[in-house]
Motif scaffolding. Sequence first.
Motif, mmCIF file in Angstrom:
data_model
loop_
_atom_site.group_PDB
_atom_site.id
_atom_site.type_symbol
_atom_site.label_atom_id
_atom_site.label_comp_id
_atom_site.label_asym_id
_atom_site.label_seq_id
_atom_site.Cartn_x
_atom_site.Cartn_y
_atom_site.Cartn_z
ATOM 1 N N ALA A 21 0.820 -1.210 0.000
ATOM 2 C CA ALA A 21 0.000 0.000 0.000
ATOM 3 C C ALA A 21 0.855 1.261 0.000
ATOM 4 N N ASN A 22 2.083 1.181 0.537
ATOM 5 C CA ASN A 22 2.938 2.358 0.604
ATOM 6 C C ASN A 22 3.259 2.920 -0.781
ATOM 7 N N ASN A 23 3.214 2.069 -1.803
ATOM 8 C CA ASN A 23 3.556 2.515 -3.142
ATOM 9 C C ASN A 23 2.561 3.538 -3.677
ATOM 10 N N SER A 24 1.365 3.625 -3.080
ATOM 11 C CA SER A 24 0.343 4.525 -3.597
ATOM 12 C C SER A 24 0.487 5.943 -3.070
ATOM 13 N N LEU A 25 1.390 6.182 -2.120
ATOM 14 C CA LEU A 25 1.541 7.509 -1.534
ATOM 15 C C LEU A 25 2.516 8.348 -2.363
ATOM 16 N N ARG A 26 2.052 9.531 -2.786
ATOM 17 C CA ARG A 26 2.897 10.451 -3.530
ATOM 18 C C ARG A 26 3.135 11.697 -2.699
ATOM 19 N N VAL A 27 4.404 12.093 -2.586
ATOM 20 C CA VAL A 27 4.788 13.308 -1.864
ATOM 21 C C VAL A 27 5.672 14.123 -2.809
ATOM 22 N N TYR A 28 5.292 15.372 -3.078
ATOM 23 C CA TYR A 28 6.037 16.175 -4.047
ATOM 24 C C TYR A 28 5.835 17.659 -3.739
ATOM 25 N N PRO A 29 6.713 18.546 -4.182
ATOM 26 C CA PRO A 29 7.983 18.241 -4.847
ATOM 27 C C PRO A 29 9.043 17.793 -3.852
ATOM 28 N N SER A 30 10.109 17.239 -4.330
ATOM 29 C CA SER A 30 11.257 16.890 -3.511
ATOM 30 C C SER A 30 12.513 17.093 -4.346
ATOM 31 N N PRO A 31 13.357 18.043 -3.995
ATOM 32 C CA PRO A 31 13.330 18.867 -2.783
ATOM 33 C C PRO A 31 12.149 19.847 -2.771
ATOM 34 N N ALA A 32 11.698 20.190 -1.575
ATOM 35 C CA ALA A 32 10.567 21.093 -1.389
ATOM 36 C C ALA A 32 11.050 22.401 -0.794
ATOM 37 N N GLY A 33 10.322 23.466 -1.124
ATOM 38 C CA GLY A 33 10.628 24.764 -0.560
ATOM 39 C C GLY A 33 9.738 25.071 0.630
ATOM 40 N N SER A 34 8.557 25.671 0.367
ATOM 41 C CA SER A 34 7.664 26.065 1.458
ATOM 42 C C SER A 34 6.430 25.170 1.580
ATOM 43 N N ILE A 35 6.037 24.499 0.480
ATOM 44 C CA ILE A 35 4.829 23.679 0.470
ATOM 45 C C ILE A 35 5.172 22.287 -0.049
ATOM 46 N N VAL A 36 4.610 21.270 0.595
ATOM 47 C CA VAL A 36 4.720 19.915 0.082
ATOM 48 C C VAL A 36 3.301 19.372 -0.082
ATOM 49 N N PHE A 37 3.071 18.657 -1.182
ATOM 50 C CA PHE A 37 1.766 18.083 -1.470
ATOM 51 C C PHE A 37 1.799 16.581 -1.182
ATOM 52 N N CYS B 66 0.862 8.684 6.405
ATOM 53 C CA CYS B 66 -0.581 8.893 6.294
ATOM 54 C C CYS B 66 -1.313 7.692 6.873
ATOM 55 N N ILE B 67 -2.415 7.969 7.543
ATOM 56 C CA ILE B 67 -3.294 6.907 8.043
ATOM 57 C C ILE B 67 -4.627 7.056 7.330
ATOM 58 N N VAL B 68 -4.964 6.066 6.513
ATOM 59 C CA VAL B 68 -6.187 6.076 5.718
ATOM 60 C C VAL B 68 -6.896 4.743 5.918
ATOM 61 N N ASP B 69 -8.088 4.784 6.507
ATOM 62 C CA ASP B 69 -8.868 3.557 6.723
ATOM 63 C C ASP B 69 -8.036 2.485 7.431
ATOM 64 N N ASP B 70 -7.320 2.891 8.514
ATOM 65 C CA ASP B 70 -6.496 1.985 9.316
ATOM 66 C C ASP B 70 -5.295 1.435 8.553
ATOM 67 N N LYS B 71 -4.997 1.988 7.371
ATOM 68 C CA LYS B 71 -3.777 1.630 6.656
ATOM 69 C C LYS B 71 -2.757 2.755 6.843
ATOM 70 N N VAL B 72 -1.507 2.379 7.035
ATOM 71 C CA VAL B 72 -0.441 3.355 7.220
ATOM 72 C C VAL B 72 0.416 3.400 5.968
ATOM 73 N N LEU B 73 0.498 4.581 5.339
ATOM 74 C CA LEU B 73 1.280 4.788 4.133
ATOM 75 C C LEU B 73 2.445 5.704 4.459
ATOM 76 N N SER B 74 3.587 5.479 3.821
ATOM 77 C CA SER B 74 4.748 6.303 4.143
ATOM 78 C C SER B 74 5.564 6.623 2.895
ATOM 79 N N SER B 75 6.234 7.759 2.930
ATOM 80 C CA SER B 75 7.149 8.163 1.873
ATOM 81 C C SER B 75 8.093 9.212 2.468
ATOM 82 N N ARG B 76 9.032 9.719 1.661
ATOM 83 C CA ARG B 76 9.998 10.685 2.133
ATOM 84 C C ARG B 76 10.068 11.873 1.182
ATOM 85 N N PHE B 77 10.554 12.993 1.705
ATOM 86 C CA PHE B 77 10.877 14.121 0.851
ATOM 87 C C PHE B 77 12.042 14.866 1.486
#
Length: 394
Positions: A315-331, A380-391
């Motif tokens: 399930a972790n593969n579905s998490l997107r975190v961007y941009p990376s490197p980030a300045g003031s905002i991360v999505f 992220c915790i979504v419906d008792d699933k824990v998703l993770s990523s880095r930036f």
Amino acid sequence: ASHTIANTPASIPTWPGKGNANAAGRAGVALTVTNDMAPFKDLNGDGIYQPLNGEYPDFPGEQALWWVFSDNGPTHTQTNGAPLKAEIQVLAYGYSRGTLIDYAVFYDYTIINKSTINYNNMRMAIWSDVDMGYYLDDYVAVDSARRMGIVYNATNDDGVAAGHPEGSYGVNPPAAGITILRFPGDVGSTLLPMGSFVSYQNTAAVNGNPTSTVDFNYYMHGQKRDGTPFPMIDDTWDECATGNPPGDRRIVQTTGDFSLAAGAKTHIVMALVVDSTAGGCPTMDLGGVKIVADTARQIFDNPPPVLGSSAIAAANNSLRVYPSPAGSIVFVAPGVTGSTAWRVSVLDVMGRIAATATATGAQASIDVSILPPGTYLVRCIVDDKVLSSRFVKE
């Protein structure tokens, strides 16, 4: 944009799993960090804690504290007993799932006999100064089926029984309990009975605070300070039923007896559970705190997935975190749509929460402008699933 960390920079401290000595203790004394210390998820199997490579503390729950202490120190001025040379490692952890499990905190004890003596007929006790709101109008109860001591209020208006004006400490006061989930001798779902349970008044002459090893031994074996049995009427004894005057209560509850050979370790787990609106005697309802205790038992026996477990790796593969490197905002986009509420946390390399948000829909934006440069973990915790990523924050 993308950023790849090929290896851990030399300036980033690592935590060795065995043998190396780059940790420092009191006064800067070098420490050898061994496998007896705090566990972590060693993703590459090299025995070194490398948070910038995605490794993290291997703890259950959403938040945890781990510490270690020993009784092999100065004179024991409280118990006046001899040191057992026991090392105690404690892991306290809790969940935040929007369910009853949020009302429980788990305490996981590992006891290591670092002496050269084989100990028999040992037991571990939890001593509690159970001040529930105003401290002079408390009652206690015991539920032996759940191996639990309970504290609640003598009235439904906390403090009134001791002469305070109505509402001084609140109405419908909570109840709290300590339930023993695991101790040596338990096998699967077959649980041994609690060793003993004692309640006493802080200032009572015969049944007050222990001051000697004899007093402590009595209290840990279901007796008063003079050696007479504690008058527990039955397995669901409570002070509301007995009509005792309320007061400043202490409780002592113990595991059953066990042996601990020299160099051996054992494992004991308890949970602090709370029902926020139990009410006081005579209209109190202790059913709620017992339900929370049963929930703690269920979660302990069947832990939900936590960060890094194989159950959620895909399930972790579905998490997107961007941009990376980030300045003031991360999505952050966990791959959900619609009105499903989900929670997101940003953690630094030490596992500390740097930012949080609750969102609905397919994407959330988080202000990271005040964060110092470095690598961060997004969970992220979504419906008792824990998703993770880095930036990476510039």
